[in-house]
Design an enzyme around this catalytic site. Structure first.
Site, PDB file in Angstrom:
ATOM      1  N   ASN A 200       0.951  -1.150  -0.113  1.00  0.00           N
ATOM      2  CA  ASN A 200       0.110   0.061  -0.028  1.00  0.00           C
ATOM      3  C   ASN A 200       0.756   1.248   0.024  1.00  0.00           C
ATOM      4  O   ASN A 200       2.085   1.139  -0.373  1.00  0.00           O
ATOM      5  CB  ASN A 200      -0.901   0.055   0.969  1.00  0.00           C
TER       6      ASN A 200
ATOM      7  N   HIS B 104       3.198   0.048  -2.799  1.00  0.00           N
ATOM      8  CA  HIS B 104       3.773  -1.247  -2.977  1.00  0.00           C
ATOM      9  C   HIS B 104       4.979  -1.703  -3.105  1.00  0.00           C
ATOM     10  O   HIS B 104       5.584  -2.528  -3.815  1.00  0.00           O
ATOM     11  CB  HIS B 104       3.039  -2.184  -4.314  1.00  0.00           C
TER      12      HIS B 104
ATOM     13  N   HIS C  31      -1.560  -9.939  -3.085  1.00  0.00           N
ATOM     14  CA  HIS C  31      -2.421  -9.055  -4.065  1.00  0.00           C
ATOM     15  C   HIS C  31      -3.294  -9.765  -4.909  1.00  0.00           C
ATOM     16  O   HIS C  31      -3.606  -9.350  -6.095  1.00  0.00           O
ATOM     17  CB  HIS C  31      -1.563  -7.955  -4.568  1.00  0.00           C
TER      18      HIS C  31
ATOM     19  N   ASP D 244     -11.359   1.272  -2.787  1.00  0.00           N
ATOM     20  CA  ASP D 244      -9.867   1.190  -2.670  1.00  0.00           C
ATOM     21  C   ASP D 244      -9.470   1.737  -1.549  1.00  0.00           C
ATOM     22  O   ASP D 244      -8.885   2.723  -1.561  1.00  0.00           O
ATOM     23  CB  ASP D 244      -9.303   1.962  -3.911  1.00  0.00           C
TER      24      ASP D 244
ATOM     25  N   GLU E 295      -6.786  -7.423   0.628  1.00  0.00           N
ATOM     26  CA  GLU E 295      -5.421  -7.468   1.022  1.00  0.00           C
ATOM     27  C   GLU E 295      -5.241  -7.112   2.549  1.00  0.00           C
ATOM     28  O   GLU E 295      -5.373  -6.087   3.180  1.00  0.00           O
ATOM     29  CB  GLU E 295      -4.683  -6.400   0.256  1.00  0.00           C
TER      30      GLU E 295
HETATM   31  C1  GLA Z   1      -3.824  -1.348  -4.666  1.00  0.00           C
HETATM   32  C2  GLA Z   1      -3.843  -0.066  -4.772  1.00  0.00           C
HETATM   33  C3  GLA Z   1      -4.684   0.290  -5.960  1.00  0.00           C
HETATM   34  C4  GLA Z   1      -4.169  -0.072  -7.201  1.00  0.00           C
HETATM   35  C5  GLA Z   1      -3.888  -1.534  -7.012  1.00  0.00           C
HETATM   36  C6  GLA Z   1      -2.867  -1.888  -8.292  1.00  0.00           C
HETATM   37  O1  GLA Z   1      -4.383  -2.400  -4.216  1.00  0.00           O
HETATM   38  O2  GLA Z   1      -4.562   0.403  -3.561  1.00  0.00           O
HETATM   39  O3  GLA Z   1      -4.826   1.714  -5.872  1.00  0.00           O
HETATM   40  O4  GLA Z   1      -2.856   0.592  -7.227  1.00  0.00           O
HETATM   41  O5  GLA Z   1      -3.026  -1.729  -5.884  1.00  0.00           O
HETATM   42  O6  GLA Z   1      -3.293  -1.541  -9.291  1.00  0.00           O
END
Ligand code: GLA
Length: 359
Positions: free
Chosen positions: A89, A115, A187, A259, A324
């Protein structure tokens, strides 16, 4: 008459070549159980490439988005199946201060760090070995001091074990020689109707969380723990993912859908149920239990059909979702959040269980 059969099927792990990454051979490990469940993971990025599970009629489908060959994983992609670290994250403004020093990280997501940076844990070939007596695999790697700007040499071990209760047990462990933030997650994008079956909007989701961490425009938490009550973030009762995904609220706009990080209820050192996902047509279910305090629920809002996945599938917007398990985003800059700092002498431990079933 053939050879004598063993009394009970032994836990099975097989290993095969899966191409190479910059000259280093990559292998795929296949885990199976007695219910026909099969999970595959590769040594590149400890990536889970497929999860085959039966539906209520026994029909098997692959419920994880991904690629058929290593080439797909070597081309930029949105972390399909990836093991994410050193810090899963976002870290705001790609920097944090620790013990009086400021550490600069790659700004690989607007102004923020995402990430683990440009070359996170998902872009290295890991060492791997089967776990004796289980259908399991243990991945290890050393993240050097200074890698992607993080302090300390981090020794990491991640294991995936498939049980006969159709659970994939994911355990993370790390030690360091200097204080460093650590936040590891998995992920995988799930679509319980099948990886190429279209959107996940009809999946029904429950998240055991009374609160979430609202974000600003660049998806960094404001620091507030807000109630889900009366908002599209309330998944305390099973709700279709698509029911409120385009609601006209600031949080949904910022996320372009979901998200966000949920603040899971409960706590403790053994995994507790965090989320339950049901795909009504097939009956396939997934229960996520974890020791982590947070859960990022991401609805694949950035997928747009340009990535060609397994069997040529065009992964359209919202055709997979991620659950996640993690500490909260930007924790190194948010003193009120549970700490993510691992110190020398300590051991980072995290455990998440995905239990597959049918309803
Ligand atoms: C995560 C983020 C998203 C995006 C994905 C990958 O989970 O929170 O915003 O960046 O990874 O695309």
């Amino acid at each position: 008459m053939g050879a004598e059969q063993p009394a009970a099927a032994q836990p099975a792990v097989t290993r095969q070549p899966f191409g190479s990454a910059a000259g280093t051979p990559v292998e795929v490990y296949t885990l199976t159980n007695r219910h026909g469940v099969e999970v595959r993971a590769i040594t590149y990025g400890a990536i889970i490439t497929s999860i085959r599970v039966p539906d209520r009629k026994g029909v098997i489908a692959d419920v994880a988005l991904g690629f058929d060959s290593i080439e797909g994983y070597l081309t930029p992609h949105p972390y399909f199946g990836a093991l994410v670290g050193r810090y899963a994250n976002r870290i705001g403004n790609a920097r944090f201060a620790l013990d009086g020093r400021t550490y600069l990280l790659a700004a690989n997501n607007g102004p923020n760090h995402l990430h683990g940076g440009v070359r996170g844990f998902d872009k290295y070939v890991w060492a791997a070995e089967p776990i004796a007596g289980a259908s399991g695999i243990a991945f290890t790697r050393t993240s050097r001091d200074g890698e992607e700007g993080y302090p300390g040499r981090l020794e990491v071990r991640v294991s995936y074990v498939l049980t006969d209760a159709s659970e994939l047990v994911i355990e993370y462990q790390a030690t360091t020689d200097r204080a460093t933030p650590v936040n590891l997650t998995q992920h995988t994008y799930f679509n319980l109707a099948g990886h190429a079956a279209g959107t996940i909007l009809d999946h029904e989701l429950t998240i055991d969380a009374d609160r979430f961490t609202p974000v600003g425009e660049s998806l960094i938490p404001t620091g507030v723990l807000a109630t889900v009550e009366g908002t599209p973030m309330d998944f305390r009762r099973a709700t279709k993912v698509g029911a409120r995904i385009d609601a006209d609220t600031e949080q949904i706009r910022f996320g372009r859908g979901y998200d966000h990080n949920w603040v899971l209820n409960g706590g403790g050192t053994s995994p507790r149920l965090a989320a339950r996902l049901v795909e009504p047509a097939s009956g396939r279910t997934l229960e996520v239990s974890t020791t982590e305090p947070g859960l990022q629920f991401y609805t694949g809002n950035f997928l747009d059909g340009t990535v060609k996945g397994k069997g040529g599938a065009a992964y359209a917007r919202r055709s997979g979702l991620c659950l996640e398990t993690q500490h909260f985003p930007d924790s190194p800059n948010q003193p009120a959040f549970p700490t993510t700092i691992l110190k020398p002498g300590g051991t980072y431990r995290s455990k998440t269980v995905w239990r597959f079933g049918v309803s």
